[in-house]
Design a protein around this motif. Structure first.
Motif, PDB file in Angstrom:
ATOM      1  N   THR A   2       0.843  -1.193   0.000  1.00 38.44           N
ATOM      2  CA  THR A   2       0.000   0.000   0.000  1.00 38.44           C
ATOM      3  C   THR A   2       0.880   1.246   0.000  1.00 38.44           C
ATOM      4  OG1 THR A   2      -0.091   0.469   2.366  1.00 38.44           O
ATOM      5  CG2 THR A   2      -1.604  -1.229   1.526  1.00 38.44           C
ATOM      6  N   ALA A   3       0.231   2.375  -0.194  1.00 38.34           N
ATOM      7  CA  ALA A   3       0.942   3.659  -0.253  1.00 38.34           C
ATOM      8  C   ALA A   3       1.443   4.093   1.116  1.00 38.34           C
ATOM      9  CB  ALA A   3       0.007   4.727  -0.831  1.00 38.34           C
ATOM     10  N   MET A   4       1.044   3.402   2.174  1.00 33.96           N
ATOM     11  CA  MET A   4       1.427   3.866   3.515  1.00 33.96           C
ATOM     12  C   MET A   4       2.470   2.978   4.178  1.00 33.96           C
ATOM     13  SD  MET A   4      -1.973   2.847   5.691  1.00 33.96           S
ATOM     14  CE  MET A   4      -3.174   3.011   4.373  1.00 33.96           C
ATOM     15  N   GLU A   5       3.157   2.145   3.388  1.00 29.22           N
ATOM     16  CA  GLU A   5       4.104   1.215   4.009  1.00 29.22           C
ATOM     17  C   GLU A   5       5.358   1.904   4.542  1.00 29.22           C
ATOM     18  OE1 GLU A   5       3.106  -1.808   4.527  1.00 29.22           O
ATOM     19  OE2 GLU A   5       1.315  -1.469   3.293  1.00 29.22           O
ATOM     20  N   HIS A   6       5.912   1.297   5.580  1.00 26.64           N
ATOM     21  CA  HIS A   6       7.238   1.626   6.095  1.00 26.64           C
ATOM     22  C   HIS A   6       8.254   1.134   5.060  1.00 26.64           C
ATOM     23  CE1 HIS A   6      10.743   1.086   8.792  1.00 26.64           C
ATOM     24  NE2 HIS A   6      10.153   1.891   9.649  1.00 26.64           N
ATOM     25  N   HIS A   7       9.405   1.771   5.014  1.00 22.72           N
ATOM     26  CA  HIS A   7      10.429   1.343   4.045  1.00 22.72           C
ATOM     27  C   HIS A   7      10.734  -0.156   4.149  1.00 22.72           C
ATOM     28  CE1 HIS A   7      12.081   5.737   3.969  1.00 22.72           C
ATOM     29  NE2 HIS A   7      10.949   5.606   3.321  1.00 22.72           N
ATOM     30  N   GLY A  49      12.277  -9.956 -11.694  1.00 25.15           N
ATOM     31  CA  GLY A  49      11.484  -9.395 -12.780  1.00 25.15           C
ATOM     32  C   GLY A  49      10.008  -9.304 -12.438  1.00 25.15           C
ATOM     33  N   ALA A  50       9.687  -9.498 -11.148  1.00 26.63           N
ATOM     34  CA  ALA A  50       8.299  -9.298 -10.707  1.00 26.63           C
ATOM     35  C   ALA A  50       8.008  -7.793 -10.611  1.00 26.63           C
ATOM     36  CB  ALA A  50       8.077  -9.975  -9.356  1.00 26.63           C
ATOM     37  N   VAL A  51       6.726  -7.476 -10.424  1.00 23.66           N
ATOM     38  CA  VAL A  51       6.308  -6.072 -10.450  1.00 23.66           C
ATOM     39  C   VAL A  51       5.642  -5.721  -9.119  1.00 23.66           C
ATOM     40  CG1 VAL A  51       4.892  -4.356 -11.662  1.00 23.66           C
ATOM     41  CG2 VAL A  51       5.904  -6.279 -12.930  1.00 23.66           C
ATOM     42  N   LEU A  52       6.047  -4.586  -8.546  1.00 25.90           N
ATOM     43  CA  LEU A  52       5.458  -4.119  -7.291  1.00 25.90           C
ATOM     44  C   LEU A  52       4.283  -3.206  -7.598  1.00 25.90           C
ATOM     45  CD1 LEU A  52       6.051  -4.357  -4.251  1.00 25.90           C
ATOM     46  CD2 LEU A  52       7.353  -2.224  -4.419  1.00 25.90           C
ATOM     47  N   LYS A  53       3.122  -3.542  -7.041  1.00 20.61           N
ATOM     48  CA  LYS A  53       1.921  -2.720  -7.255  1.00 20.61           C
ATOM     49  C   LYS A  53       1.576  -2.039  -5.931  1.00 20.61           C
ATOM     50  CE  LYS A  53       0.931  -3.896 -11.518  1.00 20.61           C
ATOM     51  NZ  LYS A  53       0.717  -2.905 -12.585  1.00 20.61           N
ATOM     52  N   VAL A  54       1.208  -0.764  -6.023  1.00 16.69           N
ATOM     53  CA  VAL A  54       0.965   0.007  -4.804  1.00 16.69           C
ATOM     54  C   VAL A  54      -0.498   0.436  -4.739  1.00 16.69           C
ATOM     55  CG1 VAL A  54       1.652   2.016  -3.452  1.00 16.69           C
ATOM     56  CG2 VAL A  54       3.346   0.848  -4.885  1.00 16.69           C
ATOM     57  N   ALA A  55      -1.216  -0.048  -3.739  1.00 17.92           N
ATOM     58  CA  ALA A  55      -2.615   0.334  -3.566  1.00 17.92           C
ATOM     59  C   ALA A  55      -2.677   1.733  -2.951  1.00 17.92           C
ATOM     60  CB  ALA A  55      -3.327  -0.677  -2.675  1.00 17.92           C
ATOM     61  N   ALA A  56      -3.469   2.590  -3.535  1.00 12.94           N
ATOM     62  CA  ALA A  56      -3.504   4.005  -3.154  1.00 12.94           C
ATOM     63  C   ALA A  56      -4.250   4.242  -1.846  1.00 12.94           C
ATOM     64  CB  ALA A  56      -4.165   4.812  -4.273  1.00 12.94           C
ATOM     65  N   MET A  57      -4.006   5.405  -1.242  1.00 13.86           N
ATOM     66  CA  MET A  57      -4.788   5.815  -0.070  1.00 13.86           C
ATOM     67  C   MET A  57      -5.411   7.180  -0.346  1.00 13.86           C
ATOM     68  SD  MET A  57      -1.875   6.835   2.706  1.00 13.86           S
ATOM     69  CE  MET A  57      -0.495   7.910   2.324  1.00 13.86           C
ATOM     70  N   ASN A  58      -6.388   7.541   0.482  1.00 15.37           N
ATOM     71  CA  ASN A  58      -7.028   8.850   0.342  1.00 15.37           C
ATOM     72  C   ASN A  58      -6.354   9.864   1.278  1.00 15.37           C
ATOM     73  OD1 ASN A  58      -8.056   8.432   2.925  1.00 15.37           O
ATOM     74  ND2 ASN A  58     -10.016   7.652   2.178  1.00 15.37           N
ATOM     75  N   LEU A  59      -6.850  11.091   1.266  1.00 13.66           N
ATOM     76  CA  LEU A  59      -6.195  12.144   2.059  1.00 13.66           C
ATOM     77  C   LEU A  59      -6.306  11.934   3.561  1.00 13.66           C
ATOM     78  CD1 LEU A  59      -6.818  15.444   0.066  1.00 13.66           C
ATOM     79  CD2 LEU A  59      -4.607  14.462   0.738  1.00 13.66           C
ATOM     80  N   GLN A  60      -7.306  11.162   3.988  1.00 14.59           N
ATOM     81  CA  GLN A  60      -7.396  10.843   5.413  1.00 14.59           C
ATOM     82  C   GLN A  60      -6.308   9.841   5.821  1.00 14.59           C
ATOM     83  OE1 GLN A  60     -10.610  11.066   3.630  1.00 14.59           O
ATOM     84  NE2 GLN A  60     -10.351  13.117   4.472  1.00 14.59           N
ATOM     85  N   GLU A  98      -6.405   6.674   4.543  1.00 14.82           N
ATOM     86  CA  GLU A  98      -7.032   5.345   4.523  1.00 14.82           C
ATOM     87  C   GLU A  98      -6.782   4.675   3.178  1.00 14.82           C
ATOM     88  OE1 GLU A  98     -10.881   7.045   5.137  1.00 14.82           O
ATOM     89  OE2 GLU A  98     -11.023   6.242   7.182  1.00 14.82           O
ATOM     90  N   LEU A  99      -6.549   3.380   3.248  1.00 11.66           N
ATOM     91  CA  LEU A  99      -6.435   2.606   2.023  1.00 11.66           C
ATOM     92  C   LEU A  99      -7.744   2.757   1.231  1.00 11.66           C
ATOM     93  CD1 LEU A  99      -4.860   0.352   0.433  1.00 11.66           C
ATOM     94  CD2 LEU A  99      -6.251  -1.286   1.719  1.00 11.66           C
ATOM     95  N   ILE A 100      -7.613   2.994  -0.079  1.00 13.15           N
ATOM     96  CA  ILE A 100      -8.817   3.022  -0.919  1.00 13.15           C
ATOM     97  C   ILE A 100      -9.075   1.566  -1.301  1.00 13.15           C
ATOM     98  CG2 ILE A 100      -9.905   3.961  -3.013  1.00 13.15           C
ATOM     99  CD1 ILE A 100      -7.813   6.270  -2.822  1.00 13.15           C
ATOM    100  N   TYR A 101     -10.012   0.955  -0.577  1.00 13.39           N
ATOM    101  CA  TYR A 101     -10.171  -0.487  -0.664  1.00 13.39           C
ATOM    102  C   TYR A 101     -10.466  -0.959  -2.093  1.00 13.39           C
ATOM    103  CZ  TYR A 101     -11.586  -5.229   0.018  1.00 13.39           C
ATOM    104  OH  TYR A 101     -11.653  -6.585  -0.090  1.00 13.39           O
ATOM    105  N   ALA A 102     -11.318  -0.219  -2.776  1.00 10.53           N
ATOM    106  CA  ALA A 102     -11.699  -0.623  -4.136  1.00 10.53           C
ATOM    107  C   ALA A 102     -10.464  -0.664  -5.050  1.00 10.53           C
ATOM    108  CB  ALA A 102     -12.741   0.331  -4.707  1.00 10.53           C
ATOM    109  N   GLU A 103      -9.556   0.263  -4.832  1.00 13.75           N
ATOM    110  CA  GLU A 103      -8.348   0.282  -5.673  1.00 13.75           C
ATOM    111  C   GLU A 103      -7.438  -0.894  -5.340  1.00 13.75           C
ATOM    112  OE1 GLU A 103      -6.376   3.813  -6.570  1.00 13.75           O
ATOM    113  OE2 GLU A 103      -8.227   4.993  -6.760  1.00 13.75           O
ATOM    114  N   PHE A 104      -7.416  -1.226  -4.051  1.00 15.96           N
ATOM    115  CA  PHE A 104      -6.655  -2.418  -3.666  1.00 15.96           C
ATOM    116  C   PHE A 104      -7.241  -3.652  -4.339  1.00 15.96           C
ATOM    117  CE2 PHE A 104      -7.043  -6.175  -0.957  1.00 15.96           C
ATOM    118  CZ  PHE A 104      -5.733  -6.626  -1.013  1.00 15.96           C
TER     119      PHE A 104
END
Lengths: 407, 150
Positions: free
Chosen positions: A120-125, A139-150, A152-158
């Motif tokens: 997610t967008a809020m992970e620790h390093h 060669g795998a790909v890292l996908k980052v689930a977005a969060m909103n301004l509060q 919070e993880l945007i669950y639908a995007e995850f």
């Protein structure tokens, strides 16, 4: 705050009587590391005074004593997080090593070019970089689930990121920079519906709430002892037995083998397969003491008390017009990250330190979170079960005063 | 309330933090170098104009704490008109003042920069004060890459 034994708890932590710059210490940097109760300090002294030798080796009395205590700590951890078996409890140095272990063993064995890992967008390093390294190697790909301004993880995007290429979801249970508690039950259910395993980074969550890995049904859960009132140098990797058994070993060496010859070595079973070399014996035993101590208070009682602290701190912080809270998730642990108009967090940190108040100022090992909010850093007050409303008052008064000084 | 901090946060520092000098971009700068302190996220870009070996203009952009802002603001003021050699000497004296042995400090030579001497007592803040100077050093040596305090 009814019935919570705050006075007794405070008396159990000798450092809380310390004076910092001639002021009573107000320790609000618990998300970085928490202080240690006397029982944990005593446990270390006791081990080195009466019980210390290397483990799993000697037939002599001290080695047996140390081994019993060390394996006893594993049982305590197992009970604490309600794992099905103590074979599922792997001792490591900390949450960071636990994540690296999973990346280097489970990851390398199962993740191939084109596969995807979701964070997610809020992970620790520590829950970003090991996966980036794995992706670079495989060669795998890292996908980052977005969060909103509060925050919070945007669950639908995850959920939209989950697909047949997804081989792992690695997500924080509670954000260290924002305090957000993620909807992990829902995340795990959605991932499992597609047979995708889930790793939870519990480094922040574990001191603040009851964690039941079987109820959560997570595949991996990692945390550090030092945020759980135990010494640094000891951490936990929980993994479901079937997954751990299928994983190749992490480091090679003593204690992780069954037999060694120059032609071939065979590996020990769980949990020792992942525990090469002499571990941090006394620190591990002291983690057991910390868990005993926490269970004597009760994690639910701690969670309730800290929720009141956070609510009070948030209410007081909102009264300061120049203060902007960073991270206002509906589900939140006891962390108050904030920014002040035109005052850099490092200046806030130094100013508060002169009043005896320890907070964290910086990027909290979460640079992408800082970028998201457009700040170079934040100030963060993070609370523990030994903090009080009076300490929050001291913090707020300090903030108001430094705003005046900066003019 | 903050009596203990008077040595660190002198009025001159607050003044430069509120009204940083030379806070602008030099479009035709001869040297442009970025400085970054990964510990706190402070970033600055330093611009220098050179005429021969004399620094004829200096400016900066970026954001940082009061100590780092005041430091770069004071620095851009003081190096204007100085030769590269003199600026390098000043860098060494500044470095000595913030991190070196007390007997090597030449406060007189440092002039206005002496207001930053207080950081000596705050090891966690030394890099805030020295970021500007490390960036200047890189610019004078014409090292194009971004510099970092780590």
């Amino acid at each position: 705050m009814t019935n919570f034994p705050i006075e007794k708890i405070r008396a159990d932590f000798p450092i809380l009587a310390e004076k910092i710059r001639n002021k009573p210490l107000v320790y609000l940097d618990n998300a970085a590391s928490s202080q240690k109760p006397q029982v944990v300090i005593d446990s270390l002294v006791h081990v080195y005074t009466h019980e210390y030798a290397n483990i799993h080796r000697g037939v002599h009395t001290l080695s047996v004593r140390a081994t019993d205590k060390y394996e006893g700590a594993r049982e305590k951890v197992k009970d604490f997080i309600n794992a099905a078996s103590s074979k599922e409890i792997i001792f490591v140095r900390g949450a960071t090593e636990a994540i690296n272990l999973v990346a280097q063993t489970f990851g390398k064995a199962t993740i191939k070019a084109g596969d995807e890992i979701i964070i997610t967008a809020m992970e620790h390093h520590s829950n970003i970089v090991p996966w980036q390294m794995l992706c670079a190697e495989t060669g795998a790909v890292l996908k980052v689930a977005a969060m909103n301004l509060q925050g919070e993880l945007i669950y639908a995007e995850f959920e939209a990121l989950l697909n047949t290429k997804t081989k792992l979801v690695a997500i924080t249970h509670m954000s260290n920079a924002l305090g957000t508690i993620n909807p992990v039950e829902r995340i795990i259910a959605a991932a499992h519906a597609q047979n995708i395993p889930v790793l939870l980074d519990g480094a922040q969550a574990i001191p603040h709430m009851t964690v039941d890995v079987q109820a959560l049904d997570c595949d991996f859960y990692v945390f550090s002892g030092h945020k759980l009132y135990a010494p640094s140098g000891i951490g936990i990797l929980y993994g479901k037995q079937a997954l751990l058994e299928a994983m190749p070993p992490y480091q090679g060496g003593g204690d992780m083998i069954k037999t060694v010859s120059f032609d071939k070595s065979t590996y020990a079973g769980l949990p020792h397969k992942f525990e090469a070399g002499t571990p941090s014996i006394a620190d591990t035993i002291a983690l057991g003491a910390a868990i005993d101590y926490l269970q004597s208070i009760g994690m639910d009682a701690i969670a309730a008390y800290e929720a009141e602290l956070l609510a009070y701190a948030t209410e007081q912080a909102r009264k300061i017009p120049q203060l902007r809270i960073i991270g206002e998730a509906a589900e939140k642990g006891a962390i108050l990250s904030f920014a002040l108009d035109k005052i850099h967090p490092h200046d806030i940190g130094t100013m508060l330190d002169s009043l005896g108040i320890a907070i964290r100022a910086g990027h909290h090992c979460a640079m992408p979170v800082m970028d998201f909010y457009g700040v170079p850093a934040t100030a963060r007050a993070s609370f523990a079960m030994y903090n009080t409303k009076e300490e929050i008052d001291v913090l707020m008064q300090g903030i108001k005063s430094l705003i005046e000084v900066f003019g | 309330m903050f009596d203990d901090l008077r040595e660190l946060y002198q009025e001159v520092i607050f003044d430069h933090n509120r009204n940083p000098r030379n806070f602008r971009i030099i479009e035709q700068a001869d040297r442009t170098v970025e400085g970054f302190n990964p510990l706190c996220g402070d970033r600055l870009t330093l611009y220098l104009t050179l005429t021969g070996d004399v620094i004829t203009d200096a400016s900066f952009q970026g954001s940082g704490c009061a100590i780092s802002t005041a430091s770069v603001s004071l620095m851009t003021d003081i190096v204007k008109g100085k030769t590269i050699t003199d600026a390098e000497r000043l860098f060494k004296q500044f470095h000595e003042m913030t991190t070196g042995k007390e007997e090597h400090i030449n406060l007189e030579a440092l002039g206005k920069l002496a207001v930053l001497a207080g950081v000596r007592e705050y090891p966690a803040r030394v890099k805030c004060a020295t970021l500007a100077w490390h960036t200047l050093d890189a610019a004078l040596k014409n090292e194009a890459q971004a510099i970092s305090t780590e």
